[in-house]
Design an enzyme around this catalytic site. Structure first.
Site, mmCIF file in Angstrom:
data_model
loop_
_atom_site.group_PDB
_atom_site.id
_atom_site.type_symbol
_atom_site.label_atom_id
_atom_site.label_comp_id
_atom_site.label_asym_id
_atom_site.label_seq_id
_atom_site.Cartn_x
_atom_site.Cartn_y
_atom_site.Cartn_z
ATOM 1 N N ASN A 45 0.881 -1.172 0.000
ATOM 2 C CA ASN A 45 0.000 0.000 0.000
ATOM 3 C C ASN A 45 0.921 1.226 0.000
ATOM 4 O OD1 ASN A 45 -1.736 2.075 0.528
ATOM 5 N ND2 ASN A 45 -2.597 1.184 2.411
ATOM 6 N N ARG A 124 -2.668 -2.063 -3.316
ATOM 7 C CA ARG A 124 -3.828 -1.198 -3.147
ATOM 8 C C ARG A 124 -3.678 -0.048 -4.143
ATOM 9 N NH1 ARG A 124 -4.913 3.433 1.169
ATOM 10 N NH2 ARG A 124 -7.060 3.834 0.616
ATOM 11 N N HIS A 213 -12.465 3.701 0.340
ATOM 12 C CA HIS A 213 -12.517 2.740 1.465
ATOM 13 C C HIS A 213 -13.276 1.466 1.079
ATOM 14 C CE1 HIS A 213 -12.260 6.262 4.580
ATOM 15 N NE2 HIS A 213 -11.056 5.815 4.279
ATOM 16 N N ARG A 274 -10.018 16.735 7.239
ATOM 17 C CA ARG A 274 -10.809 17.133 6.061
ATOM 18 C C ARG A 274 -12.168 17.662 6.503
ATOM 19 N NH1 ARG A 274 -10.304 11.534 3.093
ATOM 20 N NH2 ARG A 274 -8.299 11.060 4.026
ATOM 21 N N GLU A 418 -8.003 -4.547 5.557
ATOM 22 C CA GLU A 418 -7.936 -4.318 4.106
ATOM 23 C C GLU A 418 -6.856 -5.182 3.458
ATOM 24 O OE1 GLU A 418 -8.047 -0.307 5.571
ATOM 25 O OE2 GLU A 418 -8.900 0.324 3.650
#
Ligand code: ADP
Length: 435
Positions: A45, A124, A213, A274, A418
């Protein structure tokens, strides 16, 4: 054995026999070892200044090793490895880049006799646009497409490509697979992904909602269906991935039908740094009235807002919770806004469902913060949710289970994984292609 009577065998033959026997034994050991050695998938990743890795058995999710290279492209670049719970950190050498990190990773893997067990590499990749809704074997053409999609994910896709190319150099004998973060949400209907903008912006420029996600939402919904002992294709869930980045998804019959992140990972609920949804006119106000440049607005919305911006303390939920306990009003406000926005988004997704099997919490905050979970559930009583405070306090730090009261709809905490999805899907793709 009969022909081995001493009389019949010369010394040279005996030597040969011993050698052959030794060879047979050696082969036997190799075969036994081969069966004992599990095939492993290397999961990569790659971010712009980091590279996370995990060497995993795709069947069980057991990790032989994991770690992260951080602060890449700076003098502080380092790589840490975790094997059997023990951590080792090494400084990286110049030029401190992703290639240097991969070389150190390969050295470490080789030293630990794991190199030959690696059967494939799963990457990923953040943005797969509309083209990629399945795990995809990486070819030069796929790399070109990932590069083209960089205009939709300028911070992520180029970094993912750097990781793919650095890995290809040392593992040229292995197949590489891309698992896209957007893929799971490609089942969203048009009404969920089309913005209220002129349609040609979608047709000509791909401006639509994509969602992110995906691997996490996919993992936890699969887990929830096994907890319910109900086939995934018959399950309807709302899943809340709450980490530094946050997204809520509505799942109908095991498929994503809506999600809170949009064209980029800026839309939706309030996150660590964010802003989530704001009135777009604020951007014009910042530029025209307050003299912000577009770069400054970009930094403000992505890096200086959210929990950090409201609290003025930190983007880290743990720190804000500590300040909340100490009576800090801005910490309280940050947590109130965060939870209210998430509860509102969850409630809004009831428009996507005609029944609901349950709500899932995951991600660093969703898995660990009983305070946040309780505040969110308390605002959802009209939807039939109520926390069991004792269970809610107990199910943290990697535990999985129900946290709802007996009178409430089901609500689970499910730690996400993940890497396991990436390893599993990489393995499936290889098997399906007969490789
Ligand atoms: P990322 O989106 O970077 O993968 P994570 O899923 O690791 O993020 O989540 C990071 C967030 O989880 C941080 O805000 C951190 O404070 C929060 N977190 C981790 N442990 C706890 C805890 N025990 N209590 C509250 N928040 C926690």
């Amino acid at each position: 054995m009969k022909i081995l009577s001493k009389n019949l065998i010369k010394l040279r033959d005996i030597k040969t026999f011993k050698f052959k026997k030794a060879m047979i034994n050696y082969q036997h050991v190799e075969i036994v070892n081969h069966f004992m050695k599990k095939p492993l998938i290397l999961v990569i990743n790659c971010g712009s200044s980091s590279l996370k890795f995990s060497l995993m058995d795709p069947k069980t999710g057991e990790e032989s090793l994991n770690g992260i290279a951080q602060c890449l492209l700076s003098d502080n670049a380092n790589i840490s490895f975790k094997v059997n719970g023990e951590k080792q950190v090494l400084a990286l050498l110049p030029p401190f880049d992703h290639n240097t990190a991969i070389v150190e990773l390969v050295n470490f893997i080789t030293k630990n006799n794991l190199f030959e067990q690696i059967t494939a590499i799963g990457h990923r990749v953040v943005h797969g646009g509309e083209k990629y809704h399945q795990p995809t074997l990486i070819t030069p053409q796929v790399k070109n497409e990932i590069a083209k999609l960089a205009k939709l994910a300028p911070l992520h896709n180029p970094a993912n490509l750097v990781g793919i190319e650095a890995t290809e150099k040392v593992f040229s004998h292995l197949l590489q697979v891309a698992i896209f973060d957007t893929a799971f949400h490609q089942t969203m209907p048009e009404k969920a992904y089309i913005y209220g903008l002129p349609y040609n912006l979608y047709q000509e420029h791909g401006i639509r909602r994509y969602g992110f996600h995906g691997t996490s939402h996919y993992f936890v919904t699969q887990r929830a269906s096994s907890l319910l002992q109900k086939p995934l294709e018959q399950c309807n869930f709302i899943s809340a991935h709450l980490g530094n980045g946050c997204s809520i998804s509505a799942i109908v019959n095991g498929k994503s039908v809506d999600t809170s992140l949009g064209f980029t990972p800026l839309e939706g609920v309030v996150m660590g740094t964010r802003s989530g949804d704001i009135d777009p006119s604020i951007i014009f106000y910042l530029v025209e009235q307050l003299g912000y440049s577009l770069d400054q607005v970009n930094t403000l919305l992505n890096k200086e807002s959210g929990l950090l911006g409201i609290s003025g303390i930190s983007n880290d939920c743990r720190t804000i919770e500590e300040q909340l306990l100490a009576g800090n009003k801005r910490a309280k406000l940050a947590i109130d806004v965060f939870c209210y926005r998430i509860a509102k988004k969850i409630a809004s997704f009831s428009a996507s469902l005609d029944n609901l099997d349950g709500l899932i919490f995951t991600g660093g905050i969703g898995e660990n913060s009983n305070t946040i979970r309780s505040l969110i559930l308390n605002q959802l009583s009209l939807l039939g949710f109520k926390a069991n405070e004792q269970l809610n306090e107990e199910i943290r730090f990697g535990k999985q289970g129900n946290i709802n009261d007996t009178t409430s709809r089901p609500c689970w905490v499910i730690p996400t994984n993940e890497e396991w999805v990436i390893a599993e899907q990489t393995q499936h793709l290889l098997i399906n292609k007969g490789m």
